[in-house]
Enzyme design. Sequence first.
Site, PDB file in Angstrom:
ATOM      1  N   GLY A 138       0.834  -1.192   0.000  1.00  0.00           N
ATOM      2  CA  GLY A 138       0.000   0.000   0.000  1.00  0.00           C
ATOM      3  C   GLY A 138       0.867   1.240   0.000  1.00  0.00           C
ATOM      4  N   GLN A 149       3.001   9.922   1.285  1.00  0.00           N
ATOM      5  CA  GLN A 149       4.268   9.194   1.433  1.00  0.00           C
ATOM      6  C   GLN A 149       5.265   9.521   0.326  1.00  0.00           C
ATOM      7  OE1 GLN A 149       2.307   5.160   2.207  1.00  0.00           O
ATOM      8  NE2 GLN A 149       4.212   5.069   3.378  1.00  0.00           N
ATOM      9  N   CYS A 179       5.604  -0.162   7.705  1.00  0.00           N
ATOM     10  CA  CYS A 179       5.233   0.970   6.852  1.00  0.00           C
ATOM     11  C   CYS A 179       6.463   1.395   6.072  1.00  0.00           C
ATOM     12  CB  CYS A 179       4.743   2.123   7.732  1.00  0.00           C
ATOM     13  SG  CYS A 179       4.320   3.602   6.798  1.00  0.00           S
ATOM     14  N   LEU A 180       6.279   1.710   4.798  1.00  0.00           N
ATOM     15  CA  LEU A 180       7.414   2.139   3.965  1.00  0.00           C
ATOM     16  C   LEU A 180       8.031   3.440   4.485  1.00  0.00           C
ATOM     17  CD1 LEU A 180       5.929   1.371   0.418  1.00  0.00           C
ATOM     18  CD2 LEU A 180       7.636   0.027   1.685  1.00  0.00           C
ATOM     19  N   HIS A 208      -4.721   1.320   7.391  1.00  0.00           N
ATOM     20  CA  HIS A 208      -3.370   1.888   7.439  1.00  0.00           C
ATOM     21  C   HIS A 208      -3.244   3.058   6.445  1.00  0.00           C
ATOM     22  CE1 HIS A 208       1.177   1.258   7.756  1.00  0.00           C
ATOM     23  NE2 HIS A 208       1.063   2.057   6.706  1.00  0.00           N
ATOM     24  N   GLU A 209      -3.743   2.866   5.226  1.00  0.00           N
ATOM     25  CA  GLU A 209      -3.625   3.924   4.205  1.00  0.00           C
ATOM     26  C   GLU A 209      -4.581   5.080   4.491  1.00  0.00           C
ATOM     27  OE1 GLU A 209      -1.040   3.752   2.515  1.00  0.00           O
ATOM     28  OE2 GLU A 209      -0.647   1.645   2.939  1.00  0.00           O
ATOM     29  N   HIS A 267      -2.853   7.270   6.759  1.00  0.00           N
ATOM     30  CA  HIS A 267      -1.876   8.147   6.093  1.00  0.00           C
ATOM     31  C   HIS A 267      -2.534   9.421   5.556  1.00  0.00           C
ATOM     32  CE1 HIS A 267       1.975   6.168   6.173  1.00  0.00           C
ATOM     33  NE2 HIS A 267       1.529   5.040   5.665  1.00  0.00           N
TER      34      HIS A 267
HETATM   35 NI    NI Z   1       2.418   3.153   5.692  1.00  0.00          NI
END
Ligand code: NI
Length: 170
Positions: free
Chosen positions: A46, A51, A93-94, A135-136, A139
Site C-alpha cells: 500500500g 508518502q 510501513c514504507l 493503514h492507508e 496516512h
Molecule cells: Ni504506511
Amino acid sequence: MALRPIKRYGEAVLHRPAAPVEALTPEIDALIDDMIDTMYAAPGIGLAAPQIGIDLRIFVTDVSSGRNPDDLVVMINPELVVADGMQNHEEGCLSLPGFEALVPRPERTVVRGLDRTGRPHEVEGTGLTARAFEHELDHVEGRLFVDRLRGLRRESIIRRVKKLRRSGKW
Ligand code: NI
C-alpha cells in the site's frame, strides 16, 4: 512512469491531514501510475500520496503485490464506511523502514471513494486487506502506525528513529 522517493517519519507532509482531490486531471492520473509503480518497486502492499510528498487524499493497495490484478485498489478521497471486528498483527510501513509493531485493526473494512476514472466505488476488505485499508486511510489523515501505539511501545520506536536521524541515517 517514474519511481518517487518515499518520505520517512518526521517529514511534515506525513503528519498532517491531506487535501481532497478536486478534479481528476491528467497530472493526477500520472501521479497514480507513479504511486502504483513506487508501491510495487518498494516493495509494499500500500502507498498513500503523502508518502511521496504529495498532499492529496489518494491511496493505492495491492495485497497480492502485483500477482493478482483484481487486488489493485485505487482510492481517491477515501472514507471508511464500515469497520468490524478486531485483528492484531505485526505491521510495518514504507515510511518507517525497519520497524514493526503489533497494531490492532478491524477484521473487516469497507472503504468508499472515487476510482481513477472518477466513478464512486466501494471496496470491502477482510484480514490483510482490511488492515491495509485502515493503514492507508490513516496516512491521508496524517497518522502513522506508531500513532496508534501507546506508552513504551510508541516511545521506543520514536526514540530509535530520532537516534537514526541524529546520526544522519534516516
Ligand atoms: Ni504506511
